[in-house]
Design an enzyme around this catalytic site. Structure first.
Site, PDB file in Angstrom:
ATOM      1  N   CYS A  58       0.810  -1.228   0.000  1.00  0.00           N
ATOM      2  CA  CYS A  58       0.000   0.000   0.000  1.00  0.00           C
ATOM      3  C   CYS A  58       0.836   1.268   0.000  1.00  0.00           C
ATOM      4  O   CYS A  58       0.333   2.336  -0.326  1.00  0.00           O
ATOM      5  CB  CYS A  58      -0.884   0.032   1.234  1.00  0.00           C
TER       6      CYS A  58
HETATM    7  N1  CO8 Z   1     -21.227  -9.092   3.512  1.00  0.00           N
HETATM    8  C1  CO8 Z   1     -22.004  -9.147   4.619  1.00  0.00           C
HETATM    9  N2  CO8 Z   1     -21.513  -9.296   5.855  1.00  0.00           N
HETATM   10  C2  CO8 Z   1     -20.180  -9.432   5.990  1.00  0.00           C
HETATM   11  C3  CO8 Z   1     -19.295  -9.396   4.889  1.00  0.00           C
HETATM   12  C4  CO8 Z   1     -19.879  -9.222   3.610  1.00  0.00           C
HETATM   13  N3  CO8 Z   1     -19.140  -9.169   2.497  1.00  0.00           N
HETATM   14  N4  CO8 Z   1     -18.046  -9.528   5.325  1.00  0.00           N
HETATM   15  C5  CO8 Z   1     -18.115  -9.636   6.664  1.00  0.00           C
HETATM   16  N5  CO8 Z   1     -19.409  -9.588   7.061  1.00  0.00           N
HETATM   17  C6  CO8 Z   1     -19.934  -9.711   8.424  1.00  0.00           C
HETATM   18  C7  CO8 Z   1     -19.018 -10.496   9.329  1.00  0.00           C
HETATM   19  O1  CO8 Z   1     -19.267 -11.868   9.222  1.00  0.00           O
HETATM   20  C8  CO8 Z   1     -19.370  -9.960  10.689  1.00  0.00           C
HETATM   21  O2  CO8 Z   1     -20.533 -10.586  11.164  1.00  0.00           O
HETATM   22  P1  CO8 Z   1     -20.684 -10.998  12.719  1.00  0.00           P
HETATM   23  O3  CO8 Z   1     -20.606  -9.683  13.455  1.00  0.00           O
HETATM   24  O4  CO8 Z   1     -21.974 -11.681  12.753  1.00  0.00           O
HETATM   25  O5  CO8 Z   1     -19.483 -11.877  12.986  1.00  0.00           O
HETATM   26  C9  CO8 Z   1     -19.722  -8.486  10.416  1.00  0.00           C
HETATM   27  O6  CO8 Z   1     -20.031  -8.419   9.033  1.00  0.00           O
HETATM   28  C10 CO8 Z   1     -18.579  -7.553  10.727  1.00  0.00           C
HETATM   29  O7  CO8 Z   1     -17.374  -8.071  10.099  1.00  0.00           O
HETATM   30  P2  CO8 Z   1     -15.992  -7.400  10.282  1.00  0.00           P
HETATM   31  O8  CO8 Z   1     -15.733  -7.195  11.730  1.00  0.00           O
HETATM   32  O9  CO8 Z   1     -14.979  -8.159   9.471  1.00  0.00           O
HETATM   33  O10 CO8 Z   1     -16.312  -6.015   9.545  1.00  0.00           O
HETATM   34  P3  CO8 Z   1     -15.600  -4.630   9.669  1.00  0.00           P
HETATM   35  O11 CO8 Z   1     -16.598  -3.633  10.111  1.00  0.00           O
HETATM   36  O12 CO8 Z   1     -14.303  -4.706  10.404  1.00  0.00           O
HETATM   37  O13 CO8 Z   1     -15.260  -4.308   8.143  1.00  0.00           O
HETATM   38  C11 CO8 Z   1     -13.328  -4.332   6.710  1.00  0.00           C
HETATM   39  C12 CO8 Z   1     -14.415  -5.147   7.405  1.00  0.00           C
HETATM   40  C13 CO8 Z   1     -14.021  -3.435   5.683  1.00  0.00           C
HETATM   41  C14 CO8 Z   1     -12.390  -5.271   5.994  1.00  0.00           C
HETATM   42  C15 CO8 Z   1     -12.593  -3.452   7.741  1.00  0.00           C
HETATM   43  O14 CO8 Z   1     -12.171  -4.227   8.837  1.00  0.00           O
HETATM   44  C16 CO8 Z   1     -11.357  -2.766   7.166  1.00  0.00           C
HETATM   45  O15 CO8 Z   1     -11.402  -2.090   6.165  1.00  0.00           O
HETATM   46  N6  CO8 Z   1     -10.253  -2.879   7.847  1.00  0.00           N
HETATM   47  C17 CO8 Z   1      -9.010  -2.223   7.406  1.00  0.00           C
HETATM   48  C18 CO8 Z   1      -8.456  -3.030   6.346  1.00  0.00           C
HETATM   49  C19 CO8 Z   1      -7.377  -2.357   5.572  1.00  0.00           C
HETATM   50  O16 CO8 Z   1      -7.245  -1.177   5.441  1.00  0.00           O
HETATM   51  N7  CO8 Z   1      -6.602  -3.156   5.000  1.00  0.00           N
HETATM   52  C20 CO8 Z   1      -5.605  -2.709   4.145  1.00  0.00           C
HETATM   53  C21 CO8 Z   1      -5.585  -3.676   3.097  1.00  0.00           C
HETATM   54  S1  CO8 Z   1      -4.992  -3.051   1.659  1.00  0.00           S
HETATM   55  C22 CO8 Z   1      -3.333  -3.253   1.639  1.00  0.00           C
HETATM   56  O17 CO8 Z   1      -2.686  -3.269   2.616  1.00  0.00           O
HETATM   57  C23 CO8 Z   1      -2.746  -3.406   0.304  1.00  0.00           C
HETATM   58  C24 CO8 Z   1      -2.277  -4.788   0.132  1.00  0.00           C
HETATM   59  C25 CO8 Z   1      -1.774  -4.959  -1.234  1.00  0.00           C
HETATM   60  C26 CO8 Z   1      -2.825  -4.886  -2.305  1.00  0.00           C
HETATM   61  C27 CO8 Z   1      -3.570  -6.125  -2.462  1.00  0.00           C
HETATM   62  C28 CO8 Z   1      -4.265  -6.173  -3.792  1.00  0.00           C
HETATM   63  C29 CO8 Z   1      -5.118  -7.390  -3.992  1.00  0.00           C
END
Ligand code: CO8
Length: 375
Positions: free
Chosen positions: A158
């Site tokens: 990133c």
């Molecule tokens: N649809 C419906 N519900 C879902 C989904 C979905 N798609 N996914 C998860 N849920 C559910 C879960 O099961 C969970 O349910 P329960 O509470 O019943 O267990 C609930 O929703 C909440 O899940 P999460 O706690 O996982 O949800 P968050 O509110 O934390 O959101 C995110 C998830 C959006 C992933 C969030 O945690 C986030 O953005 N975190 C930061 C991530 C980030 O910035 N990462 C950087 C990655 S990018 C990077 O570093 C570059 C890498 C290189 C590039 C790669 C290219 C491929």
């Protein structure tokens, strides 16, 4: 180091022609989940494996701020029998996919900076993945554009774009290059696991480019002086892809889940936000400025809630869109390119003397920032 003033004198953005909406993605994922559950009904009933639950477009928008994304090659992603892009292999004599993406963004940056190939003497291609190890994509781009000098590729996930701008800044300062073309052709879609509900929606493809040169050679109407750069890395397995050149020797299957991008999103969120806020604050203070002096925050675009929390930590309030522009809704997370898309689209209205901050944060962990001032 010499006291040469270094500027960003132009930027370019290339957007793929295909758009993939949350609704399209969710529809194909949900069909995949139903099919998976049907095919594995017995094992699921015995409790040996868990059923896949449906994804939701509302969840995606609320949890990430993403509404859609641009995709280099849409064909194949929504096909239930494939669920990965279908990108035709090009002959060795043809420009590579990333080379082409890079050239298209570079041309706009060069035009905005009033630069011809003969004015440029270094090319850096920096992104989360390059499609091959050698010859470097940067050298291929150098040849395609007719640039005489040197080029190299860099990988910093990133923070690939900010870390490459750091290198360009240092090269111009040290006079090892006079004008550097930095390009970030982020072709993320081949590394997205479209069968994974937690991450199938996160990424989009795009290419951005910037020209970094000395203020003395700059003839552009709009330029930003780079006042300072600051980098931080801290090892973490919370964002990981095991895909790499040892794959063949491991006898590993390239389609296994661990060969794709995967993350502990919640942990990343909790760990990276305070780290990024501290990094940014310390950087700004080191320049004799305060957070309130920054007119524009061109922040990394991974998740809207992350940006809001970081801004709250920095400013004690939510910033307006004008102060901290968001491009996530349209582009999704484009790995290193996000902060530069925001920079490219939202800088014209700043006045001479206005300060801005470009910052990335993500896998590694890696954080990179630049304090800039409009010339
Ligand atoms: N649809 C419906 N519900 C879902 C989904 C979905 N798609 N996914 C998860 N849920 C559910 C879960 O099961 C969970 O349910 P329960 O509470 O019943 O267990 C609930 O929703 C909440 O899940 P999460 O706690 O996982 O949800 P968050 O509110 O934390 O959101 C995110 C998830 C959006 C992933 C969030 O945690 C986030 O953005 N975190 C930061 C991530 C980030 O910035 N990462 C950087 C990655 S990018 C990077 O570093 C570059 C890498 C290189 C590039 C790669 C290219 C491929």
């Amino acid at each position: 180091m010499a006291t040469k003033q270094v500027v960003i004198s132009g930027s370019g953005l290339w957007i793929p022609e295909f758009v993939l909406t949350n609704e399209e993605l969710v529809d194909s994922y949900n069909q995949h989940a139903d099919r998976y559950n049907e095919e594995n009904a017995e094992l699921i009933q015995k409790g040996e494996i868990k059923p896949k639950t449906h994804s939701s477009a509302e969840f995606i928008e609320k949890a990430s701020g993403i509404k859609r994304r641009y995709i280099y090659q849409k064909k194949g992603i929504l096909d239930l029998d494939r669920m990965r892009p279908n990108i035709a292999k090009r002959p060795d004599e043809a420009l590579s996919d990333q080379g082409e993406m890079a050239v298209l963004a570079a041309r706009e940056a060069m035009s905005r900076a009033n630069k011809k190939p003969e004015d440029i003497d270094a090319v850096i291609v920096s992104c989360a993945y390059t499609q091959r190890s050698y010859p470097a994509i940067a050298i291929e781009v150098q040849q395609a554009l007719g640039i005489i000098g040197f080029g190299f590729d860099m990988l910093v996930a990133c923070s690939a774009a900010t870390f490459a701008l750091h290198r360009a800044y240092e090269m111009v300062k040290a006079e090892t290059a006079t004008c550097v073309l930095v390009i970030n052709p982020e072709l993320t879609s081949p590394q997205v696991n479209y069968k994974d509900r937690d991450s199938h929606f996160i990424f989009g493809d795009v290419s951005v480019a910037t020209i970094v040169e000395s203020k003395e050679t700059c003839t552009a109407t709009t330029a930003f002086e780079i006042l300072s750069t600051k980098a931080l890395t801290q090892y973490s397995n919370n964002i990981r892809s095991n895909f790499g050149y040892v794959l063949n020797a491991n006898d590993a299957n390239p389609l296994d889940a661990d060969q794709y991008f995967s993350q502990n999103g919640r942990t990343v969120f909790k760990e990276v936000c305070p780290l990024a806020a501290k990094h940014i604050s310390e950087h700004i203070i080191s320049q004799g400025l305060t957070n309130d002096d920054i007119k524009r925050w061109w922040l990394h675009q991974a998740n809207i809630n992350m940006n809001q929390l970081i801004c709250k930590l920095l400013l004690g309030r939510q910033p307006s869109f004008e102060e901290a522009p968001v491009v996530l809704d349209e582009f999704a997370n484009t790995a290193s390119a996000g902060s530069l898309i925001a920079f490219h689209k939202f800088h014209d209205d700043l006045e001479s003397g206005d300060y801005g901050l470009i910052c990335s944060f993500g896998a590694g962990y890696s954080i990179g920032s630049l304090v800039v001032r409009r010339v």
